[in-house]
Enzyme design. Structure first.
Site, PDB file in Angstrom:
ATOM      1  N   GLY A 309     -24.313 -28.428 -44.651  1.00  0.00           N
ATOM      2  CA  GLY A 309     -23.752 -27.652 -43.542  1.00  0.00           C
ATOM      3  C   GLY A 309     -22.351 -27.145 -43.841  1.00  0.00           C
ATOM      4  CB  CYS A 312     -21.461 -31.153 -44.252  1.00  0.00           C
ATOM      5  SG  CYS A 312     -22.644 -30.752 -43.002  1.00  0.00           S
ATOM      6  NE  ARG A 409     -26.548 -35.115 -37.028  1.00  0.00           N
ATOM      7  CZ  ARG A 409     -26.485 -34.579 -38.225  1.00  0.00           C
ATOM      8  NH1 ARG A 409     -25.385 -34.654 -38.928  1.00  0.00           N
ATOM      9  NH2 ARG A 409     -27.533 -33.964 -38.719  1.00  0.00           N
TER      10      ARG A 409
HETATM   11  P1  XMP Z   1     -24.324 -25.004 -40.680  1.00  0.00           P
HETATM   12  O1  XMP Z   1     -24.216 -24.742 -42.140  1.00  0.00           O
HETATM   13  O2  XMP Z   1     -25.414 -24.209 -40.036  1.00  0.00           O
HETATM   14  O3  XMP Z   1     -24.763 -26.559 -40.568  1.00  0.00           O
HETATM   15  O4  XMP Z   1     -23.015 -24.860 -39.991  1.00  0.00           O
HETATM   16  C1  XMP Z   1     -25.121 -27.161 -39.364  1.00  0.00           C
HETATM   17  C2  XMP Z   1     -25.691 -28.538 -39.629  1.00  0.00           C
HETATM   18  O5  XMP Z   1     -24.724 -29.397 -40.207  1.00  0.00           O
HETATM   19  C3  XMP Z   1     -25.016 -30.766 -39.880  1.00  0.00           C
HETATM   20  N1  XMP Z   1     -23.777 -31.367 -39.349  1.00  0.00           N
HETATM   21  C4  XMP Z   1     -22.967 -32.149 -40.080  1.00  0.00           C
HETATM   22  N2  XMP Z   1     -23.096 -32.623 -41.343  1.00  0.00           N
HETATM   23  N3  XMP Z   1     -21.012 -33.706 -41.119  1.00  0.00           N
HETATM   24  C5  XMP Z   1     -22.125 -33.433 -41.855  1.00  0.00           C
HETATM   25  O6  XMP Z   1     -22.234 -33.898 -42.992  1.00  0.00           O
HETATM   26  C6  XMP Z   1     -20.816 -33.257 -39.836  1.00  0.00           C
HETATM   27  O7  XMP Z   1     -19.797 -33.528 -39.201  1.00  0.00           O
HETATM   28  C7  XMP Z   1     -21.852 -32.453 -39.296  1.00  0.00           C
HETATM   29  N4  XMP Z   1     -22.035 -31.883 -38.074  1.00  0.00           N
HETATM   30  C8  XMP Z   1     -23.238 -31.220 -38.157  1.00  0.00           C
HETATM   31  C9  XMP Z   1     -26.126 -30.749 -38.887  1.00  0.00           C
HETATM   32  O8  XMP Z   1     -27.314 -31.071 -39.581  1.00  0.00           O
HETATM   33  C10 XMP Z   1     -26.102 -29.308 -38.385  1.00  0.00           C
HETATM   34  O9  XMP Z   1     -27.334 -28.876 -37.861  1.00  0.00           O
END
Ligand code: XMP
Length: 495
Positions: A309, A312, A409
């Site tokens: 993400g 992330c 999560r």
């Molecule tokens: P995009 O690339 O669409 O990703 O902005 C959204 C997805 O990222 C995940 N997500 C996280 N992964 N730390 C992570 O490692 C975070 O704080 C976090 N918040 C969200 C999640 O799967 C989301 O749908």
């Protein structure tokens, strides 16, 4: 002639969306014949492969309503109280396109001052008046700007100023018939009433232009929009689940960054046992082995991605995860062969082209956070940063979001040091997600046509029978494939 996916992806290297390109196919059909129908889960079919992520800066009811109208689905986040999450689900289930199902209502005993307050708060002054000032009570009048404009005495009860001759319509009316009455009556509001004359909903003239038809919208058997909601694996979220079920949720996402845990397996079994009518999306997973654990537990779909993400930092921080292209390819292949379970590619969709790439590797839908954040329908207010209009977008494991509960999560433990796995940032104003979504889907239709595929199903067929051809891109091929050597250029709608 390129490579088949097996040759490309089974070499042991982690491959991302940017690392490869798809080679064109043969076109013998027009754009309009392409179908984007797909399976979100084992039982839920949608007409557009779009899912909005359960993040507190991405999906609440407004986003979920828009996603469902577009033909996809939104997953309401859980960084809130049980009541708030259930309320957001209820708003989506109650939504009727073009009809205001929770209008502001007053009674004949309210005063003009109350209308003034509503005008200040919501910006409108056309208010239906019912016997006791609530919805589903007998409609007795309507107050509009014209009834109160020149009244000096603002404490006058509405019974003395309201219009009693009303143009109304029956609550079962279609959107187009309602629009017609609104146009012909020249009134600002059209109250819809049931057989007993009780107010059920309202149509507004100012919405006339917005009352588009959404031919692909995702609906349940009762013609209500589909909606999903996130749950954690914690014991106390069984209560959350009960409320979500009562609110009418269609599908739940068990939201964990590493889904292959005994906690998630227990939760999946619990949902399937007690709420067999609700589909369960498990995850997140990135390997075949993880998929097997959750499929054996009973999931109806899987969410794929770990650390890909845009917000992330999991891969950097914990050194665990997988390049998203490889993750989608391997999990989709396994889940299809093992139990015909669809997978959703989650995270890392940074450009329009990544959507078709995710689908071409076997995903049935894509889940997006960053791409949908910054739209009018995402939660939060716009503000200016360096002269640019932006909205906040943050990871659910950013320090900021964890303080509000997002850490659920990540198996984080109360009152211990919290290790952030995400960051908080901003994204630019992208306007309405309705227009953005329509643009994305038109672009996807063009992609499929270039590939010679008439449907998502066709694309998957080509993936597994080797007809779909891939090629790795060297770093200079990637540079060549993007805008280059211009003195200046304007960003397209999305970049
Ligand atoms: P995009 O690339 O669409 O990703 O902005 C959204 C997805 O990222 C995940 N997500 C996280 N992964 N730390 C992570 O490692 C975070 O704080 C976090 N918040 C969200 C999640 O799967 C989301 O749908």
């Amino acid at each position: 002639n390129g490579l088949d996916a097996k040759t490309l992806f089974e070499g042991g290297e982690g491959i991302t969306y940017n690392d490869f390109i798809l080679l064109p196919g043969h076109i013998d059909f027009i754009l309009d014949t392409i179908s984007l129908d797909t399976n979100l889960t084992r039982n839920i079919k949608i007409k557009r492969p779009l899912v909005s992520s359960p993040m507190d800066t991405v999906t609440e009811s407004r986003m979920a309503i828009s996603m469902a109208l577009l033909g996809g689905i939104g997953i309401i986040h859980y960084n809130n109280t049980i009541e708030d999450q259930a309320k957001e689900v209820r708003k989506v289930k109650r939504f009727e396109n073009g009809f205001i199902t929770d209008p502001v209502v007053l009674s004949p005993f309210h005063t003009i001052m109350d209308v003034d307050t509503i005008k200040d708060t919501y910006g409108f002054s056309g208010i239906p008046i019912t016997e006791d000032g609530t919805l589903n009570s007998k409609l007795v009048g309507i107050v509009t700007k014209r009834d109160i404009d020149f009244e000096d005495n603002r404490t006058k009860p509405l019974s003395e100023v309201m219009t009693r001759q009303l143009v109304t319509a029956s609550s079962g009316i279609s959107l187009s018939d309602g629009n017609k009455i609104l146009k012909e009556s020249k009134k600002g509001k059209l109250p819809l009433i049931d057989k007993q004359g009780r107010l059920v909903s309202l149509m507004s003239r100012t919405d006339l232009l917005k009352n588009e038809d959404f031919p692909f919208s995702s609906k349940d058997k009762g013609k209500q929009l589909l909606v999903g909601a996130a749950l954690s694996t914690r014991e106390e979220d069984r209560e959350r689940l009960a409320e979500l079920a009562t609110a009418g949720v269609d599908v739940v996402v068990i939201d964990s960054s590493q889904g292959d845990t005994i906690f998630q397996i227990d939760m999946v079994r619990y949902v399937k046992k007690h709420y067999p009518h609700i589909d369960v999306i498990g995850g997140n997973v990135v390997t075949a082995k993880q998929c097997k654990s959750l499929i054996d537990a009973g999931v109806d779909s899987l969410r794929i991605g770990m650390g890909s993400g845009s917000i992330c930092i999991t891969q950097d921080t914990l050194a665990v995860g997988r390049a998203q292209g490889s993750a989608v390819y391997h999990t989709a292949k396994f889940s299809r062969e093992y139990a015909n379970i669809p997978v959703i590619a989650d995270g890392g969709i940074a450009h329009i082209g990544h959507i078709v790439k995710a689908l071409s590797l076997g995903a049935s839908a894509v889940m997006m956070g960053g791409l949908l954040a910054g739209t009018t329908e995402s939660p939060g207010e716009y503000f200016y940063e360096g002269g640019v209009r932006v909205k906040k977008y943050r990871g659910m494991a950013s320090h900021e979001a964890m303080e509000k509960g997002g850490g659920k999560r990540y198996l984080s433990v109360e009152d211990r040091i919290k290790v952030a796995q995400g960051v908080s940032g901003t994204v630019v104003d992208k306007g309405s997600v309705i227009h953005l979504g329509q643009y994305l889907m038109q672009s996807l239709l063009h992609s499929l046509q270039e590939l010679g595929c008439k449907s998502v199903h066709d694309l998957h067929q080509g993936l597994y029978d080797g007809n779909l051809r891939f090629e790795m891109r060297s770093p200079s091929a990637q540079t060549e494939g993007s805008v280059h050597d211009l003195y200046s250029s304007k960003e397209p709608h999305l970049g």
